[in-house]
Design a protein around this motif. Structure first.
Motif, PDB file in Angstrom:
ATOM      1  N   SER A 189       0.566  10.397  -3.443  1.00  0.00           N
ATOM      2  CA  SER A 189      -0.040   9.069  -3.567  1.00  0.00           C
ATOM      3  C   SER A 189      -0.918   8.808  -2.344  1.00  0.00           C
ATOM      4  O   SER A 189      -0.543   9.142  -1.215  1.00  0.00           O
ATOM      5  N   ARG A 190      -2.072   8.209  -2.599  1.00  0.00           N
ATOM      6  CA  ARG A 190      -3.029   7.916  -1.523  1.00  0.00           C
ATOM      7  C   ARG A 190      -2.989   6.420  -1.231  1.00  0.00           C
ATOM      8  O   ARG A 190      -3.138   5.593  -2.143  1.00  0.00           O
ATOM      9  N   PHE A 191      -2.774   6.079   0.022  1.00  0.00           N
ATOM     10  CA  PHE A 191      -2.697   4.678   0.446  1.00  0.00           C
ATOM     11  C   PHE A 191      -3.852   4.405   1.417  1.00  0.00           C
ATOM     12  O   PHE A 191      -3.904   4.986   2.503  1.00  0.00           O
ATOM     13  N   ILE A 192      -4.776   3.540   1.016  1.00  0.00           N
ATOM     14  CA  ILE A 192      -5.924   3.184   1.851  1.00  0.00           C
ATOM     15  C   ILE A 192      -5.672   1.784   2.400  1.00  0.00           C
ATOM     16  O   ILE A 192      -5.733   0.785   1.674  1.00  0.00           O
ATOM     17  N   GLY A 193      -5.351   1.722   3.680  1.00  0.00           N
ATOM     18  CA  GLY A 193      -5.050   0.438   4.300  1.00  0.00           C
ATOM     19  C   GLY A 193      -6.250  -0.136   5.033  1.00  0.00           C
ATOM     20  O   GLY A 193      -7.103   0.613   5.525  1.00  0.00           O
ATOM     21  N   CYS A 194      -6.317  -1.453   5.091  1.00  0.00           N
ATOM     22  CA  CYS A 194      -7.395  -2.117   5.832  1.00  0.00           C
ATOM     23  C   CYS A 194      -6.861  -3.417   6.411  1.00  0.00           C
ATOM     24  O   CYS A 194      -6.107  -4.134   5.749  1.00  0.00           O
ATOM     25  N   VAL A 195      -7.225  -3.708   7.651  1.00  0.00           N
ATOM     26  CA  VAL A 195      -6.931  -5.006   8.267  1.00  0.00           C
ATOM     27  C   VAL A 195      -8.254  -5.595   8.731  1.00  0.00           C
ATOM     28  O   VAL A 195      -9.118  -4.886   9.228  1.00  0.00           O
ATOM     29  N   GLU A 196      -8.423  -6.893   8.536  1.00  0.00           N
ATOM     30  CA  GLU A 196      -9.693  -7.529   8.873  1.00  0.00           C
ATOM     31  C   GLU A 196      -9.495  -9.016   9.122  1.00  0.00           C
ATOM     32  O   GLU A 196      -8.534  -9.622   8.632  1.00  0.00           O
ATOM     33  N   PRO A 197     -10.401  -9.620   9.882  1.00  0.00           N
ATOM     34  CA  PRO A 197     -10.303 -11.067  10.086  1.00  0.00           C
ATOM     35  C   PRO A 197     -10.580 -11.817   8.797  1.00  0.00           C
ATOM     36  O   PRO A 197     -11.472 -11.442   8.034  1.00  0.00           O
ATOM     37  N   MET A 254       4.013  -5.926   4.371  1.00  0.00           N
ATOM     38  CA  MET A 254       2.714  -5.933   5.046  1.00  0.00           C
ATOM     39  C   MET A 254       2.553  -7.198   5.882  1.00  0.00           C
ATOM     40  O   MET A 254       2.066  -7.169   7.017  1.00  0.00           O
ATOM     41  N   LEU A 255       2.988  -8.337   5.305  1.00  0.00           N
ATOM     42  CA  LEU A 255       2.893  -9.616   6.018  1.00  0.00           C
ATOM     43  C   LEU A 255       3.740  -9.593   7.289  1.00  0.00           C
ATOM     44  O   LEU A 255       3.336 -10.113   8.336  1.00  0.00           O
ATOM     45  N   LEU A 263       8.231   6.796  -5.340  1.00  0.00           N
ATOM     46  CA  LEU A 263       8.722   6.815  -3.955  1.00  0.00           C
ATOM     47  C   LEU A 263      10.022   6.046  -3.777  1.00  0.00           C
ATOM     48  O   LEU A 263      10.673   6.186  -2.750  1.00  0.00           O
ATOM     49  N   GLY A 264      10.399   5.234  -4.752  1.00  0.00           N
ATOM     50  CA  GLY A 264      11.585   4.394  -4.583  1.00  0.00           C
ATOM     51  C   GLY A 264      11.252   3.182  -3.731  1.00  0.00           C
ATOM     52  O   GLY A 264      10.238   3.157  -3.019  1.00  0.00           O
ATOM     53  N   ALA A 265      12.121   2.183  -3.768  1.00  0.00           N
ATOM     54  CA  ALA A 265      11.838   0.930  -3.064  1.00  0.00           C
ATOM     55  C   ALA A 265      11.686   1.152  -1.562  1.00  0.00           C
ATOM     56  O   ALA A 265      10.735   0.675  -0.939  1.00  0.00           O
ATOM     57  N   GLY A 266      12.587   1.904  -0.971  1.00  0.00           N
ATOM     58  CA  GLY A 266      12.510   2.151   0.473  1.00  0.00           C
ATOM     59  C   GLY A 266      11.262   2.918   0.852  1.00  0.00           C
ATOM     60  O   GLY A 266      10.615   2.624   1.856  1.00  0.00           O
ATOM     61  N   GLY A 267      10.906   3.900   0.037  1.00  0.00           N
ATOM     62  CA  GLY A 267       9.712   4.676   0.310  1.00  0.00           C
ATOM     63  C   GLY A 267       8.447   3.853   0.205  1.00  0.00           C
ATOM     64  O   GLY A 267       7.501   4.025   0.991  1.00  0.00           O
ATOM     65  N   LEU A 268       8.419   2.923  -0.766  1.00  0.00           N
ATOM     66  CA  LEU A 268       7.255   2.052  -0.904  1.00  0.00           C
ATOM     67  C   LEU A 268       7.115   1.128   0.296  1.00  0.00           C
ATOM     68  O   LEU A 268       6.008   0.931   0.829  1.00  0.00           O
ATOM     69  N   VAL A 269       8.222   0.532   0.729  1.00  0.00           N
ATOM     70  CA  VAL A 269       8.178  -0.354   1.894  1.00  0.00           C
ATOM     71  C   VAL A 269       7.626   0.404   3.101  1.00  0.00           C
ATOM     72  O   VAL A 269       6.750  -0.101   3.821  1.00  0.00           O
ATOM     73  N   ARG A 270       8.118   1.606   3.322  1.00  0.00           N
ATOM     74  CA  ARG A 270       7.641   2.391   4.473  1.00  0.00           C
ATOM     75  C   ARG A 270       6.166   2.739   4.326  1.00  0.00           C
ATOM     76  O   ARG A 270       5.402   2.672   5.295  1.00  0.00           O
ATOM     77  N   ALA A 271       5.745   3.098   3.125  1.00  0.00           N
ATOM     78  CA  ALA A 271       4.356   3.499   2.908  1.00  0.00           C
ATOM     79  C   ALA A 271       3.397   2.334   3.171  1.00  0.00           C
ATOM     80  O   ALA A 271       2.390   2.496   3.875  1.00  0.00           O
ATOM     81  N   TYR A 272       3.698   1.177   2.603  1.00  0.00           N
ATOM     82  CA  TYR A 272       2.806   0.028   2.781  1.00  0.00           C
ATOM     83  C   TYR A 272       2.839  -0.480   4.221  1.00  0.00           C
ATOM     84  O   TYR A 272       1.812  -0.881   4.784  1.00  0.00           O
ATOM     85  N   THR A 273       4.021  -0.449   4.836  1.00  0.00           N
ATOM     86  CA  THR A 273       4.137  -0.852   6.240  1.00  0.00           C
ATOM     87  C   THR A 273       3.330   0.092   7.126  1.00  0.00           C
ATOM     88  O   THR A 273       2.577  -0.351   8.006  1.00  0.00           O
ATOM     89  N   ASP A 274       3.472   1.399   6.896  1.00  0.00           N
ATOM     90  CA  ASP A 274       2.773   2.383   7.727  1.00  0.00           C
ATOM     91  C   ASP A 274       1.264   2.309   7.555  1.00  0.00           C
ATOM     92  O   ASP A 274       0.512   2.495   8.521  1.00  0.00           O
ATOM     93  N   ALA A 275       0.807   2.044   6.329  1.00  0.00           N
ATOM     94  CA  ALA A 275      -0.637   1.972   6.088  1.00  0.00           C
ATOM     95  C   ALA A 275      -1.273   0.842   6.905  1.00  0.00           C
ATOM     96  O   ALA A 275      -2.360   1.000   7.475  1.00  0.00           O
ATOM     97  N   VAL A 276      -0.574  -0.297   6.969  1.00  0.00           N
ATOM     98  CA  VAL A 276      -1.087  -1.426   7.762  1.00  0.00           C
ATOM     99  C   VAL A 276      -0.945  -1.152   9.259  1.00  0.00           C
ATOM    100  O   VAL A 276      -1.869  -1.396  10.042  1.00  0.00           O
TER     101      VAL A 276
END
Length: 204
Positions: A18-26, A76-77, A101-114
């Motif tokens: 799975s490819r996770f493209i993260g972005c943070v911006e004002p 992410m928040l 990825l399972g719930a734990g794997g998803l949390v880690r993936a989205y957290t890490d991307a941000v």
């Protein structure tokens, strides 16, 4: 002390295909965040999910976009909150690779991307502004304008009348000293209106 970001920063992770493209911006508000998310959906029509989190005072929100509840937007928040950020949008576009990825794997993936995107982001300190308004004789207007410029105040509406009224904003820590300088400059001939509410703005 709160911070925003100077500019958008992106990251990309590949986890179990799975490819996770993260972005943070004002981002100041929810309408702007929703518009940005819509742009990302248009840019990535084949993506499985476009999850997002906005930390912006009363406009703060988080959206899992079809992922299991609580596995994307809210984690992410929390990353933004732990970084003492304000006025920031985090988005993660996911292309599903066929492996759950399972719930734990998803949390880690989205957290890490941000978190990865934030590593390269430039933070900008936010300062609260005070809105002030004062009235002085016309002969003192030029000197008052120079004083405001020296204090890096932002001049707003100027209203002519029997005297001249100037509205301006200045950072809250500078208010007391500026008011005293204006009192001294005008020898007490300045009249102050009730200050309006301040607002948080970046100093960049």
């Amino acid at each position: 002390m709160a911070f925003t970001l100077a500019a958008p920063v992106s990251s990309e992770l590949v986890i179990k295909k799975s490819r996770f493209i993260g972005c943070v911006e004002p981002m100041r508000d929810r309408p702007g965040a929703l518009q940005r998310v819509a742009e990302l959906r248009a840019m990535h029509p084949a993506a499985a999910h476009v999850c997002w989190a906005l930390l912006a005072g009363g406009d703060s929100a988080a959206n899992d976009d079809g992922e299991p509840g609580g596995t994307a937007g809210r984690p992410m928040l929390e990353v933004l909150r732990h970084q003492e950020l304000e006025g920031v949008l985090a988005t993660v576009v996911r292309y599903f690779g066929g492996v759950k990825l399972g719930a734990g794997g998803l949390v880690r993936a989205y957290t890490d991307a941000v978190a990865q995107a934030l590593l390269s982001a430039q933070r900008v300190r936010l300062e609260r502004l005070a809105a002030l308004q004062c009235t002085v004789p016309y002969a003192m207007e030029g000197a008052l304008r120079r004083e405001l410029e020296a204090a890096q105040a932002t001049l707003g509406e100027v209203s002519p009348g029997m005297e001249v009224t100037l509205a301006f904003t200045v950072t809250e820590p500078a208010v007391q000293a500026l008011r005293q300088r204006i009192e001294d400059l005008t020898q007490g001939r300045v009249r102050w209106a009730q200050p309006g509410p301040g607002g948080a703005h970046d100093t960049a």
